[in-house]
Write an enzyme that holds these catalytic residues in place. Structure first.
Site, PDB file in Angstrom:
ATOM      1  N   CYS A 135       0.490  -1.357  35.518  1.00  0.00           N
ATOM      2  CA  CYS A 135       0.904  -2.176  36.656  1.00  0.00           C
ATOM      3  C   CYS A 135       1.463  -1.309  37.769  1.00  0.00           C
ATOM      4  CB  CYS A 135       1.951  -3.205  36.204  1.00  0.00           C
ATOM      5  SG  CYS A 135       2.584  -4.219  37.554  1.00  0.00           S
ATOM      6  N   CYS A 138       4.605  -2.738  39.513  1.00  0.00           N
ATOM      7  CA  CYS A 138       5.828  -2.587  38.720  1.00  0.00           C
ATOM      8  C   CYS A 138       6.349  -1.151  38.760  1.00  0.00           C
ATOM      9  CB  CYS A 138       5.567  -2.954  37.254  1.00  0.00           C
ATOM     10  SG  CYS A 138       4.688  -4.498  36.985  1.00  0.00           S
ATOM     11  N   ASP A 139       5.455  -0.190  38.577  1.00  0.00           N
ATOM     12  CA  ASP A 139       5.877   1.175  38.293  1.00  0.00           C
ATOM     13  C   ASP A 139       5.608   2.188  39.394  1.00  0.00           C
ATOM     14  OD1 ASP A 139       6.675   0.205  35.844  1.00  0.00           O
ATOM     15  OD2 ASP A 139       4.803   0.737  34.839  1.00  0.00           O
TER      16      ASP A 139
END
Length: 312
Positions: A135, A138-139
């Protein structure tokens, strides 16, 4: 025939837990079924930096621990049991457990989630959360000033590669073919971005690293040669797989990939049955929208139950 529950929620990730919280606060006779630990895929997320309210970020495990504790405060009934199947066609829905038990319920929320499609190569599991990610949203911020790789050639992979250039100094897209499957507009944007490189006709053979995390990728090329690509992160964006093995797909409207179609109120094609979170057919899969969909599904289920009561 009497229902055992007004609502059964199948799945204990962010969508299921939020639905459970709303159901418990509404004092419904509700049950949440989860075969493992509550939290779903988020438990494998090292750090969550984009969930509102946690200014400094929070580990995936701690976030789910807090969600579970919140649900427990309102005494939602939870059972750790494996669901083997279900029949959703009748007014009362039947949930079959692997133990042989059958549960009857007036409404169901399907929150079984999805899982990333893995490459299945050495190092992938070992470095998950330490350089291996599924993701970019997200990261991505964890890779500021670093050189990273993206595996995939579809819309998601190319969209996320473009997004990652906000943080990384170099993004190398690795694709097993000699052309992308992404839409032409996305391709043009990616080709025009001087932070993005492409390695064509290649596949990741192994993900290598040390105690600090990922350090390089071993690539196998179509011409039979191999090479090493030094990177500190790899984003594997080759699709997600719905956790639909226990769902009666012949009863539910779903898309070609097996994700469940719903309307904006999370209602499926079967009255009294709702879907929330990553099992839904949709474009974006994030913790925040899974939680919102869980709340929406429970409120719609409440409304359905009220309508059924009026009819009686």
């Amino acid at each position: 025939m009497q229902a055992d529950y007004q609502l059964i929620i199948v799945g204990g990730g962010p969508a299921g837990l939020t639905a459970g919280l709303y159901a418990a606060r509404a004092r419904l006779k509700a049950l949440l079924l989860e075969k493992g630990a509550t939290g779903g895929q988020v438990l494998t997320t090292d750090w969550v930096d984009n969930y509102p309210g946690f200014v400094d970020g929070i580990s995936g495990f701690e976030l789910m621990d807090k969600m579970t504790a919140h649900v427990d405060r309102f005494e939602l009934e939870k059972r750790f049991a494996e669901v083997s199947g279900m029949d959703l066609r009748d007014r009362l829905k039947t949930i079959f457990l692997a133990s042989g038990e059958q549960l009857l319920t007036s409404t169901v929320i399907l929150a079984t989630g999805a899982r990333p499609r893995n490459l299945g190569v050495p190092g992938e599991k070992e470095f998950a959360g330490r350089g291996v990610s599924y993701c970019a949203t997200c990261d991505g911020p964890f890779y500021r000033g670093q050189e990273i790789a993206v595996v995939g050639g579809g819309n998601t992979a190319i969209q996320e590669a473009i997004h990652l250039t906000k943080f990384a100094t170099r993004v190398t897209v690795i694709h097993r073919r000699d052309e992308l499957r992404a839409t032409r507009v996305l391709q043009e944007k990616a080709f025009a971005n001087d932070k993005i490189d492409f390695i064509w006709n290649a596949q990741v053979q192994a993900i290598e690293g040390d105690d600090s995390g990922v350090t390089s990728l071993k690539l196998a090329h179509k011409d039979g040669t191999t090479s090493n690509l030094p990177v500190t992160g790899i984003f594997i964006l080759v699709g997600v797989i719905p956790n639909n093995e226990i769902l009666p797909l012949e009863q539910l409207e779903h898309d070609a990939a097996g994700f469940i179609r719903t309307n904006t109120e999370m209602a499926t094609s079967i009255p009294g049955v709702y879907a929330a979170g990553d099992i839904r057919s949709k474009q974006f899969r994030q913790i925040i929208n899974a939680a919102g969909e869980g709340a929406n599904a429970e409120l719609a289920a409440e409304q359905y139950l009220a309508g059924q009561e009026e009819q009686r």
